[in-house]
Design an enzyme around this catalytic site. Structure first.
Site, PDB file in Angstrom:
ATOM      1  N   LEU A 141       6.477  -3.536  10.794  1.00 55.30           N
ATOM      2  CA  LEU A 141       6.797  -2.721  11.963  1.00 55.30           C
ATOM      3  C   LEU A 141       7.050  -3.594  13.184  1.00 55.30           C
ATOM      4  CD1 LEU A 141       4.224   0.193  11.613  1.00 55.30           C
ATOM      5  CD2 LEU A 141       6.718   0.413  11.631  1.00 55.30           C
ATOM      6  N   TYR A 189      -5.771  -3.439   1.136  1.00 56.35           N
ATOM      7  CA  TYR A 189      -4.989  -2.668   2.103  1.00 56.35           C
ATOM      8  C   TYR A 189      -4.072  -1.685   1.379  1.00 56.35           C
ATOM      9  CZ  TYR A 189      -1.716  -1.737   5.956  1.00 56.35           C
ATOM     10  OH  TYR A 189      -0.948  -1.124   6.910  1.00 56.35           O
ATOM     11  N   LEU A 233      -2.319   7.549  12.422  1.00 55.12           N
ATOM     12  CA  LEU A 233      -3.550   6.770  12.478  1.00 55.12           C
ATOM     13  C   LEU A 233      -3.433   5.548  11.565  1.00 55.12           C
ATOM     14  CD1 LEU A 233      -6.177   9.657  12.207  1.00 55.12           C
ATOM     15  CD2 LEU A 233      -5.660   8.294  14.248  1.00 55.12           C
ATOM     16  N   LYS A 268      -4.259   2.571   1.154  1.00 57.03           N
ATOM     17  CA  LYS A 268      -3.098   3.392   1.515  1.00 57.03           C
ATOM     18  C   LYS A 268      -2.682   4.287   0.349  1.00 57.03           C
ATOM     19  CE  LYS A 268      -2.113   1.940   5.745  1.00 57.03           C
ATOM     20  NZ  LYS A 268      -2.181   2.842   6.914  1.00 57.03           N
ATOM     21  N   ARG A 281       0.015  -8.386  17.402  1.00 59.32           N
ATOM     22  CA  ARG A 281      -0.488  -8.954  16.162  1.00 59.32           C
ATOM     23  C   ARG A 281       0.319 -10.199  15.836  1.00 59.32           C
ATOM     24  NH1 ARG A 281      -0.751  -3.261  12.705  1.00 59.32           N
ATOM     25  NH2 ARG A 281      -2.257  -2.197  14.057  1.00 59.32           N
TER      26      ARG A 281
END
Length: 217
Positions: free
Chosen positions: A151, A124, A72, A128, A159
């Protein structure tokens, strides 16, 4: 005895690569996918649990598995606000972990991010890091945290920032050696394979996997 795997986030970049690997693996007799929408895959091993992630407690008894794979995640832009981002990347991930730990799952494999740090000034990375800290406290035999750098791969919603970053890092990749290797981009397929491989080790404790280690296999 063959095991049961549970996958959350099967429609994302990593999860979409991981699902067929789990279904093909001789390790698993059953693969449970949980999410808001059903995946189009049909397979005799596959069981789908379609539910709003806010209501996971209602389907808790359908989430019994040995190995849990959590892919997720979203971005600030996609989420639209800090609150919405926190809901997906912290609350939902930790809820999946807590419920499956309560169901006596043995291992939890989760995708985090390079730079994850609960003390970070970057929101961010901070979220995490907080997620990682919460998951580490749960009573799994083993927790595997994957911290990929950028990634690469085809996403349902491309993106732009990642595409630009991939182009730049692609040029710089030959220069990224030694301490810089952990910043090398890695494909979603490579991360998926690394998650399955880690589960197969049947180890214990907490293990952090960085991009260079993920890519090295």
């Amino acid at each position: 005895m063959r095991k049961t795997a549970l996958l959350a986030g099967a429609t994302g970049l990593i999860g979409s690569h991981l699902l067929p690997l789990l279904l093909e693996s001789e390790r698993y007799a059953k693969v449970i996918v949980v999410g808001r929408k059903a995946v189009p895959t049909v397979h005799p091993k596959l069981t789908q649990v379609v539910t709003d992630l806010d209501k996971l407690e209602d389907v808790r008894l359908q989430l019994i598995a040995d190995d849990v794979f959590c892919c997720l995640g979203t971005t600030m832009k996609q989420a639209g606000s800090k609150e919405a981002f926190y809901r997906v990347d912290y609350l939902f991930v930790v809820k999946v972990a807590a419920l499956t730990a309560g169901n006596f799952a043995s291992q939890f494999m989760v995708v985090s991010s390079l730079g994850a740090d609960a003390e970070s000034g970057v929101y961010y990375s901070k979220v995490k890091g907080e997620m990682e800290a919460a998951v580490r406290q749960l009573p799994f035999r083993a927790v595997h945290i994957f911290r990929p750098s950028l990634l690469l791969g085809d996403r349902p919603q491309p993106r732009l920032g990642e595409r630009i970053g991939a182009a730049v890092l692609g040029v710089l990749k030959p220069l990224m050696r030694g301490p810089l290797e952990k910043y090398r981009p890695v494909t979603g397929a490579t991360v998926a394979a690394a998650m399955l491989r880690a589960a197969g080790e049947d180890g214990g404790g907490v293990c952090i996997h960085l991009s260079d280690e993920i890519a090295a296999g």
